[in-house]
Write a protein that holds these residues in place. Structure first.
Motif, PDB file in Angstrom:
ATOM      1  N   ASN A   1       6.905   3.170  59.992  1.00 22.37           N
ATOM      2  CA  ASN A   1       5.881   3.014  61.035  1.00 22.37           C
ATOM      3  C   ASN A   1       6.042   4.071  62.135  1.00 22.37           C
ATOM      4  O   ASN A   1       5.073   4.684  62.575  1.00 22.37           O
ATOM      5  CB  ASN A   1       5.968   1.616  61.667  1.00 22.37           C
ATOM      6  N   ASP A   2       7.284   4.265  62.581  1.00 22.25           N
ATOM      7  CA  ASP A   2       7.512   5.222  63.683  1.00 22.25           C
ATOM      8  C   ASP A   2       7.243   6.666  63.261  1.00 22.25           C
ATOM      9  O   ASP A   2       6.727   7.462  64.044  1.00 22.25           O
ATOM     10  CB  ASP A   2       8.954   5.091  64.210  1.00 22.25           C
ATOM     11  N   GLU A   3       7.588   6.991  62.006  1.00 25.86           N
ATOM     12  CA  GLU A   3       7.326   8.360  61.523  1.00 25.86           C
ATOM     13  C   GLU A   3       5.833   8.673  61.571  1.00 25.86           C
ATOM     14  O   GLU A   3       5.411   9.737  62.019  1.00 25.86           O
ATOM     15  CB  GLU A   3       7.764   8.484  60.056  1.00 25.86           C
ATOM     16  N   LEU A   4       5.035   7.714  61.092  1.00 16.87           N
ATOM     17  CA  LEU A   4       3.586   7.955  61.047  1.00 16.87           C
ATOM     18  C   LEU A   4       2.982   7.974  62.452  1.00 16.87           C
ATOM     19  O   LEU A   4       2.089   8.768  62.741  1.00 16.87           O
ATOM     20  CB  LEU A   4       2.901   6.891  60.184  1.00 16.87           C
ATOM     21  N   ARG A   5       3.521   7.123  63.314  1.00 17.03           N
ATOM     22  CA  ARG A   5       3.026   7.080  64.703  1.00 17.03           C
ATOM     23  C   ARG A   5       3.271   8.435  65.371  1.00 17.03           C
ATOM     24  O   ARG A   5       2.396   8.989  66.024  1.00 17.03           O
ATOM     25  CB  ARG A   5       3.754   5.955  65.453  1.00 17.03           C
ATOM     26  N   ARG A   6       4.475   8.974  65.161  1.00 18.59           N
ATOM     27  CA  ARG A   6       4.824  10.262  65.770  1.00 18.59           C
ATOM     28  C   ARG A   6       3.942  11.389  65.209  1.00 18.59           C
ATOM     29  O   ARG A   6       3.481  12.261  65.927  1.00 18.59           O
ATOM     30  CB  ARG A   6       6.306  10.549  65.488  1.00 18.59           C
ATOM     31  N   ARG A   7       3.695  11.322  63.918  1.00 19.75           N
ATOM     32  CA  ARG A   7       2.822  12.322  63.284  1.00 19.75           C
ATOM     33  C   ARG A   7       1.429  12.273  63.906  1.00 19.75           C
ATOM     34  O   ARG A   7       0.809  13.301  64.188  1.00 19.75           O
ATOM     35  CB  ARG A   7       2.741  12.023  61.775  1.00 19.75           C
ATOM     36  N   PHE A   8       0.945  11.057  64.143  1.00 28.19           N
ATOM     37  CA  PHE A   8      -0.385  10.873  64.733  1.00 28.19           C
ATOM     38  C   PHE A   8      -0.449  11.460  66.144  1.00 28.19           C
ATOM     39  O   PHE A   8      -1.404  12.150  66.504  1.00 28.19           O
ATOM     40  CB  PHE A   8      -0.721   9.373  64.734  1.00 28.19           C
ATOM     41  N   VAL A   9       0.597  11.202  66.940  1.00 25.47           N
ATOM     42  CA  VAL A   9       0.622  11.741  68.304  1.00 25.47           C
ATOM     43  C   VAL A   9       0.580  13.272  68.246  1.00 25.47           C
ATOM     44  O   VAL A   9      -0.184  13.922  68.974  1.00 25.47           O
ATOM     45  CB  VAL A   9       1.875  11.245  69.075  1.00 25.47           C
ATOM     46  N   ASP A  10       1.371  13.847  67.351  1.00 28.88           N
ATOM     47  CA  ASP A  10       1.389  15.317  67.224  1.00 28.88           C
ATOM     48  C   ASP A  10       0.009  15.874  66.875  1.00 28.88           C
ATOM     49  O   ASP A  10      -0.375  16.948  67.325  1.00 28.88           O
ATOM     50  CB  ASP A  10       2.398  15.748  66.146  1.00 28.88           C
ATOM     51  N   ILE A  11      -0.722  15.150  66.038  1.00 26.34           N
ATOM     52  CA  ILE A  11      -2.062  15.603  65.635  1.00 26.34           C
ATOM     53  C   ILE A  11      -3.035  15.502  66.818  1.00 26.34           C
ATOM     54  O   ILE A  11      -3.881  16.369  67.039  1.00 26.34           O
ATOM     55  CB  ILE A  11      -2.586  14.743  64.448  1.00 26.34           C
ATOM     56  N   CYS A  12      -2.907  14.407  67.590  1.00 26.95           N
ATOM     57  CA  CYS A  12      -3.895  14.135  68.639  1.00 26.95           C
ATOM     58  C   CYS A  12      -3.774  15.055  69.854  1.00 26.95           C
ATOM     59  O   CYS A  12      -4.787  15.357  70.500  1.00 26.95           O
ATOM     60  CB  CYS A  12      -3.787  12.683  69.114  1.00 26.95           C
ATOM     61  N   VAL A  13      -2.564  15.470  70.196  1.00 25.26           N
ATOM     62  CA  VAL A  13      -2.383  16.229  71.445  1.00 25.26           C
ATOM     63  C   VAL A  13      -3.263  17.493  71.474  1.00 25.26           C
ATOM     64  O   VAL A  13      -4.056  17.670  72.414  1.00 25.26           O
ATOM     65  CB  VAL A  13      -0.891  16.545  71.695  1.00 25.26           C
ATOM     66  N   PRO A  14      -3.197  18.373  70.463  1.00 26.36           N
ATOM     67  CA  PRO A  14      -4.074  19.554  70.542  1.00 26.36           C
ATOM     68  C   PRO A  14      -5.562  19.207  70.433  1.00 26.36           C
ATOM     69  O   PRO A  14      -6.407  19.895  71.021  1.00 26.36           O
ATOM     70  CB  PRO A  14      -3.627  20.419  69.345  1.00 26.36           C
ATOM     71  N   GLN A  15      -5.873  18.135  69.710  1.00 27.69           N
ATOM     72  CA  GLN A  15      -7.288  17.743  69.599  1.00 27.69           C
ATOM     73  C   GLN A  15      -7.824  17.275  70.949  1.00 27.69           C
ATOM     74  O   GLN A  15      -8.964  17.560  71.314  1.00 27.69           O
ATOM     75  CB  GLN A  15      -7.460  16.649  68.536  1.00 27.69           C
ATOM     76  N   ALA A  16      -6.986  16.542  71.703  1.00 27.13           N
ATOM     77  CA  ALA A  16      -7.412  16.086  73.039  1.00 27.13           C
ATOM     78  C   ALA A  16      -7.678  17.293  73.936  1.00 27.13           C
ATOM     79  O   ALA A  16      -8.654  17.318  74.694  1.00 27.13           O
ATOM     80  CB  ALA A  16      -6.335  15.194  73.653  1.00 27.13           C
ATOM     81  N   GLU A  17      -6.826  18.306  73.798  1.00 27.23           N
ATOM     82  CA  GLU A  17      -7.034  19.524  74.603  1.00 27.23           C
ATOM     83  C   GLU A  17      -8.371  20.161  74.268  1.00 27.23           C
ATOM     84  O   GLU A  17      -9.136  20.561  75.137  1.00 27.23           O
ATOM     85  CB  GLU A  17      -5.902  20.519  74.341  1.00 27.23           C
ATOM     86  N   SER A  18      -8.666  20.283  72.972  1.00 30.04           N
ATOM     87  CA  SER A  18      -9.944  20.888  72.573  1.00 30.04           C
ATOM     88  C   SER A  18     -11.125  20.053  73.058  1.00 30.04           C
ATOM     89  O   SER A  18     -12.183  20.593  73.350  1.00 30.04           O
ATOM     90  CB  SER A  18     -10.064  20.996  71.047  1.00 30.04           C
ATOM     91  N   LEU A  19     -10.908  18.745  73.124  1.00 27.18           N
ATOM     92  CA  LEU A  19     -11.990  17.876  73.588  1.00 27.18           C
ATOM     93  C   LEU A  19     -12.176  17.958  75.103  1.00 27.18           C
ATOM     94  O   LEU A  19     -13.190  17.521  75.637  1.00 27.18           O
ATOM     95  CB  LEU A  19     -11.676  16.409  73.231  1.00 27.18           C
ATOM     96  N   GLY A  20     -11.182  18.489  75.785  1.00 22.62           N
ATOM     97  CA  GLY A  20     -11.232  18.519  77.254  1.00 22.62           C
ATOM     98  C   GLY A  20     -10.949  17.142  77.838  1.00 22.62           C
ATOM     99  O   GLY A  20     -11.412  16.810  78.930  1.00 22.62           O
ATOM    100  N   LEU A  21     -10.186  16.321  77.094  1.00 24.81           N
ATOM    101  CA  LEU A  21      -9.854  14.972  77.566  1.00 24.81           C
ATOM    102  C   LEU A  21      -8.340  14.829  77.675  1.00 24.81           C
ATOM    103  O   LEU A  21      -7.595  15.585  77.042  1.00 24.81           O
ATOM    104  CB  LEU A  21     -10.417  13.919  76.601  1.00 24.81           C
ATOM    105  N   THR A  22      -7.905  13.852  78.468  1.00 24.85           N
ATOM    106  CA  THR A  22      -6.471  13.661  78.700  1.00 24.85           C
ATOM    107  C   THR A  22      -6.002  12.399  78.001  1.00 24.85           C
ATOM    108  O   THR A  22      -6.691  11.374  78.040  1.00 24.85           O
ATOM    109  CB  THR A  22      -6.220  13.482  80.222  1.00 24.85           C
ATOM    110  N   LEU A  23      -4.829  12.448  77.392  1.00 24.67           N
ATOM    111  CA  LEU A  23      -4.259  11.229  76.816  1.00 24.67           C
ATOM    112  C   LEU A  23      -3.506  10.504  77.937  1.00 24.67           C
ATOM    113  O   LEU A  23      -2.768  11.146  78.700  1.00 24.67           O
ATOM    114  CB  LEU A  23      -3.334  11.574  75.638  1.00 24.67           C
ATOM    115  N   PRO A  24      -3.703   9.177  78.055  1.00 30.39           N
ATOM    116  CA  PRO A  24      -3.204   8.457  79.235  1.00 30.39           C
ATOM    117  C   PRO A  24      -1.715   8.149  79.163  1.00 30.39           C
ATOM    118  O   PRO A  24      -1.311   6.975  79.153  1.00 30.39           O
ATOM    119  CB  PRO A  24      -4.036   7.162  79.198  1.00 30.39           C
ATOM    120  N   ASP A  25      -0.909   9.187  79.109  1.00 34.70           N
ATOM    121  CA  ASP A  25       0.538   8.970  79.003  1.00 34.70           C
ATOM    122  C   ASP A  25       1.270  10.066  79.768  1.00 34.70           C
ATOM    123  O   ASP A  25       1.382  11.200  79.291  1.00 34.70           O
ATOM    124  CB  ASP A  25       0.934   8.994  77.505  1.00 34.70           C
ATOM    125  N   PRO A  26       1.790   9.725  80.963  1.00 35.18           N
ATOM    126  CA  PRO A  26       2.464  10.756  81.780  1.00 35.18           C
ATOM    127  C   PRO A  26       3.750  11.270  81.129  1.00 35.18           C
ATOM    128  O   PRO A  26       4.249  12.336  81.494  1.00 35.18           O
ATOM    129  CB  PRO A  26       2.771  10.020  83.094  1.00 35.18           C
TER     130      PRO A  26
END
Ligand code: BYC
Length: 336
Positions: A241-266
């Motif tokens: 579960n944790d491996e896949l969760r981490r993979r998902f976070v890695d995928i989302c970070v650059p996509q959020a940047e391209s979207l011009g949106l912020t992920l709500p995690d300081p």
């Protein structure tokens, strides 16, 4: 793999090749198929616990697909254009189709759809925690596509290599459709993000609300995941579960940047040493609460599902009557 593993109809004491033997031979043959990365098929012998685990996971997955239609269907009548409405309708219909493939996969394990639906309706089987959250604005449709379907793909692509053939094959088709779903969510959010300040704010608000529940979709942390070790040994699950969760976070970070949106995690930041992003703590109390039935929409989702099932009784009865006519040679065709 029926010839290699023995058939379901054989007594437990029969040998694999037909000579004298014991159930241990079946187990060895089963283990060999799993070790060789081949597929177990419905008529093959399999341990009872393997069968039960598959039924549990596939049922939960199927239930998630059909309950997952509700939060999105909520927006079909309010889609902002004909194009958006047609896309959303197609997506919601796809989810119904995914449910059908998965209930069929469970049927190959000897568990009928009626029984599974009964367990869903009586609360004895689960569906994904994510569908107990409300869709408050149109942007939520985009956030579900981008994040929820994105998480689903991350979790489900490895399931295309699941050791149980019918589940693995169902997942291939489901993943192709999920990719389209994810793209439509991303594109929808991009349009909002680049729109008016109000539209941008609406997209950001949706991402803020869906981010953490999306991370919970991958299940409890590895240390608390009761089924992972056995499911991975059987090659039902390929990653924790944790491996896949981490993979998902890695995928989302650059996509959020391209979207011009912020992920709500300081606490979200790249960890050079690990080659992954670190992220903040997940509220597992909230997760457990939602699983216990105390999420914002648990009651509403199940009530709606039970009603839909009751309202659809006449369709099931008509289909059964039509099928019965066919088996007795009557086609039911209207003749002039
Ligand atoms: N929500 O030992 P663990 C979709 C339960 S469909 C609720 O780690 P496992 C989509 C778990 O069942 C999304 N319950 O379990 C549809 C177990 O309880 P039980 C669904 C959860 O099975 C429409 C207990 O917690 N996807 O994406 O090894 C539109 C301990 O967990 C959840 C699938 O079903 C949760 N989030 O791993 C758009 C994929 N997490 O059963 C999108 C297939 C855990 O002992 N399923 N639990 O009472 C899987 O890959 C695995 O079952 C899981 C959990 C990773 C979810």
């Amino acid at each position: 793999m029926a010839t290699a593993v023995g058939s379901v109809g054989a007594d437990a004491g029969d040998s694999v090749g037909g000579g004298a033997g014991s159930s241990t031979e079946y187990e060895r043959a089963f283990d060999a198929v799993v070790a060789a990365d081949e597929r177990i098929e419905p008529r093959d012998w399999m341990p009872d616990a393997y069968r039960a685990t598959l039924v549990r996971q596939i049922a939960q997955h199927a239930h998630s697909e059909i309950i997952g239609m509700q939060p999105e269907a909520n927006w079909i009548t309010r889609a902002p254009s004909l194009r958006r409405k047609a896309i959303l309708m197609a997506k919601v219909q796809d989810e119904a189709g995914h449910g059908l493939y998965l209930y069929s996969a469970a049927e190959t394990l000897g568990t009928g759809r009626d029984e599974l639906l009964d367990k869903l309706h009586s609360g004895r089987q689960k569906y994904s925690s994510i569908f107990n959250y409300p869709t408050l604005t149109w942007a939520d449709v985009g956030a579900i596509g981008w994040l929820v379907d994105g998480a689903a793909i991350t979790n489900q692509v490895p399931l295309c290599r699941c050791s149980y053939g019918p589940y693995a094959r169902a997942m291939v088709r489901i993943c192709k459709e999920e990719s389209f779903h994810q793209r439509q969510g991303y594109e929808l959010l991009l349009a909002l993000s680049r729109g008016t300040p109000e539209q941008h704010a609406m997209a950001q608000d949706a991402v803020d609300r869906w981010w953490w529940p999306s991370l919970m979709m991958f299940g409890p942390p590895d240390g608390e995941s009761q089924h992972s070790a056995q499911s991975m040994a059987w090659k039902i699950k390929r990653h924790s579960n944790d491996e896949l969760r981490r993979r998902f976070v890695d995928i989302c970070v650059p996509q959020a940047e391209s979207l011009g949106l912020t992920l709500p995690d300081p606490d979200l930041r790249w960890n050079e040493e690990q080659g992954h992003h670190d992220f903040g703590p997940i509220d597992w109390t909230e997760f457990r609460d939602v699983l216990k039935g105390n999420g914002p929409c648990n009651e509403e989702r199940l009530t709606r599902r039970r009603h839909a099932h009751e309202e659809g009784a006449w369709v099931r009865e008509s289909a059964a009557a039509y099928a019965a006519k066919h088996t007795t040679g009557e086609t039911g065709a209207i003749r002039p």
